[in-house]
Design an enzyme around this catalytic site. Structure first.
Site, PDB file in Angstrom:
ATOM      1  N   SER A 154      -3.234  -2.170 -22.670  1.00  0.00           N
ATOM      2  CA  SER A 154      -2.299  -1.775 -21.619  1.00  0.00           C
ATOM      3  C   SER A 154      -1.934  -0.320 -21.884  1.00  0.00           C
ATOM      4  CB  SER A 154      -1.040  -2.646 -21.718  1.00  0.00           C
ATOM      5  OG  SER A 154       0.059  -1.997 -21.119  1.00  0.00           O
ATOM      6  N   MET A 172      -3.050   3.241 -12.386  1.00  0.00           N
ATOM      7  CA  MET A 172      -1.973   4.227 -12.519  1.00  0.00           C
ATOM      8  C   MET A 172      -2.348   5.230 -13.619  1.00  0.00           C
ATOM      9  SD  MET A 172       1.563   2.347 -11.608  1.00  0.00           S
ATOM     10  CE  MET A 172       1.872   1.543 -13.152  1.00  0.00           C
ATOM     11  N   GLY A 173      -3.645   5.337 -13.900  1.00  0.00           N
ATOM     12  CA  GLY A 173      -4.106   6.310 -14.888  1.00  0.00           C
ATOM     13  C   GLY A 173      -3.841   5.844 -16.306  1.00  0.00           C
ATOM     14  N   LYS A 226      -5.141  -9.472 -17.207  1.00  0.00           N
ATOM     15  CA  LYS A 226      -3.941  -9.294 -18.041  1.00  0.00           C
ATOM     16  C   LYS A 226      -2.681  -9.378 -17.180  1.00  0.00           C
ATOM     17  CE  LYS A 226      -1.295  -6.271 -19.214  1.00  0.00           C
ATOM     18  NZ  LYS A 226      -0.604  -5.075 -19.159  1.00  0.00           N
ATOM     19  N   GLN A 261       0.188 -10.362 -10.968  1.00  0.00           N
ATOM     20  CA  GLN A 261      -0.159  -9.331  -9.984  1.00  0.00           C
ATOM     21  C   GLN A 261      -1.397  -9.745  -9.176  1.00  0.00           C
ATOM     22  OE1 GLN A 261       0.071  -4.869 -10.498  1.00  0.00           O
ATOM     23  NE2 GLN A 261      -2.054  -5.146 -11.094  1.00  0.00           N
ATOM     24  N   HIS A 297      -9.519  -0.705 -18.141  1.00  0.00           N
ATOM     25  CA  HIS A 297      -9.875  -0.062 -16.860  1.00  0.00           C
ATOM     26  C   HIS A 297     -11.382   0.203 -16.800  1.00  0.00           C
ATOM     27  CE1 HIS A 297      -5.584   1.434 -17.294  1.00  0.00           C
ATOM     28  NE2 HIS A 297      -5.559   0.862 -16.111  1.00  0.00           N
ATOM     29  N   GLY A 310      -7.268  -6.579 -13.218  1.00  0.00           N
ATOM     30  CA  GLY A 310      -7.402  -7.174 -14.550  1.00  0.00           C
ATOM     31  C   GLY A 310      -6.607  -8.470 -14.675  1.00  0.00           C
TER      32      GLY A 310
HETATM   33  O1  PAF Z   1      -1.934  -2.592 -12.345  1.00  0.00           O
HETATM   34  C1  PAF Z   1      -1.627  -1.426 -12.055  1.00  0.00           C
HETATM   35  O2  PAF Z   1      -2.002  -0.465 -12.740  1.00  0.00           O
HETATM   36  C2  PAF Z   1      -0.786  -1.166 -10.839  1.00  0.00           C
HETATM   37  O3  PAF Z   1       0.171  -2.158 -10.672  1.00  0.00           O
HETATM   38  C3  PAF Z   1      -1.610  -0.961  -9.547  1.00  0.00           C
HETATM   39  C4  PAF Z   1      -2.336  -2.230  -9.154  1.00  0.00           C
HETATM   40  C5  PAF Z   1      -2.580   0.168  -9.739  1.00  0.00           C
HETATM   41  C6  PAF Z   1      -0.678  -0.602  -8.391  1.00  0.00           C
HETATM   42  O4  PAF Z   1       0.012   0.594  -8.638  1.00  0.00           O
END
Ligand code: PAF
Length: 285
Positions: free
Chosen positions: A186, A29-30, A150, A154, A36, A148
């Site tokens: 984060s 999500m940038g 973290k 998810q 990342h 990740g």
């Molecule tokens: O972890 C994230 O940044 C978001 O939940 C993802 C996996 C890009 C989905 O929008």
């Protein structure tokens, strides 16, 4: 390096890619940080072609203020990717390309994995994550996808999506990257005040304490000690501390410890910012 903003342009490029290539996707999500970058570096090592998607997905935010204040800086993100590796491609879609005219999230049956931990305070969050991840996987048809550790819950959700819809995709879960104080990196960390940043090491320290003292204290005692440690700091509130199985996310007890790989999950709200982290406690599978 290609930066694409329109889905149609992306589809043309992807159609030209050879089927034999190992395509890697890093969904983000940038507001990129070293966590990342480590996902991107792993993707570069393992894939012939790497794509990073940058899209702040509205359907996974259950709190509109959290969505509105989510940090974004596209220029910086593109520069960071470029300086990591010149061959990495970037997809920055707009909302219409992803959702069409109606922003709508699918309903998934995650067998209650979405109803615990983050799912309690963020109802519908994992349906939103599932929706965007499924759409991105359909678009890119990647061989490998990178997430990740973290956001451990998810990764369990994404694995369910893979098992149900994309059996050829393999997920690579990359280790959490931490600041020198131990804070899991984060994008939301940038919202913390100086005072909060000084004290956030207590979160990782609490996880380490749980690991070191797992056999010494009962679950209830551990939680009490950790709550006291955390809430000594002004503005810090322990939302949850739980011991759950890494595979099933079911609660671990000392009785069933032989049959599960126990992981501690923590969420601390600091000045309205939710910080989550987790750590393997026992690895006995
Ligand atoms: O972890 C994230 O940044 C978001 O939940 C993802 C996996 C890009 C989905 O929008």
């Amino acid at each position: 390096m290609t930066t694409i903003k329109k889905l149609k342009d992306l589809e043309i490029i992807l159609n030209k890619s050879s089927e034999k290539k190992v395509l890697g996707l890093v969904p983000t999500m940038g507001s990129l940080h070293k966590g990342h970058i480590s996902l991107i570096n792993s993707a570069v090592k393992l894939c012939d072609e790497v794509w990073v998607s940058i899209f702040v997905n509205p359907t996974q935010f259950n709190d509109i203020n959290d969505y509105k204040r989510y940090p974004t800086d596209l220029r910086k993100d593109i520069d960071k990717i470029k300086s990591t590796n010149q061959n990495v491609n970037i997809f920055i879609p707009n909302i219409d390309d992803i959702y069409g005219l109606k922003i709508f999230k699918d309903k998934f049956d995650f067998q209650n994995i979405d109803k615990v931990l983050e799912g309690i305070k963020r109802p519908g969050h994992f349906d939103g994550v599932g929706t965007i991840v499924k759409k991105l996987f359909e678009i890119f048809k990647p061989s490998l996808v990178f997430f990740g550790e973290k956001d451990f819950q998810q990764t369990v959700i994404v694995q369910k999506i893979i098992d149900n819809y994309f059996e050829k995709i393999k997920m690579i879960v990359c280790p959490t990257i931490r600041s020198k104080e131990g804070l899991a990196l984060s994008s939301r960390n940038s919202l913390l005040s100086k005072h909060a940043k000084k004290n956030v090491s207590v979160i990782y320290d609490s996880l380490l304490f749980a690991k070191q003292n797992f056999y010494k204290f009962s679950k209830g005692e551990l939680k009490k000690i950790i709550k006291n440690k955390i809430e000594k700091n002004k503005g810090f509130f322990l939302e949850y501390f739980e011991l759950r199985c890494s595979k099933t996310l079911k609660v671990c007890s000392k009785k069933n410890i032989k049959n599960c790989c126990c992981r501690a999950f923590i969420c601390v709200v600091v000045e309205d910012v939710r910080l989550i982290d987790n750590l393997v406690i026992t690895n006995e599978y």
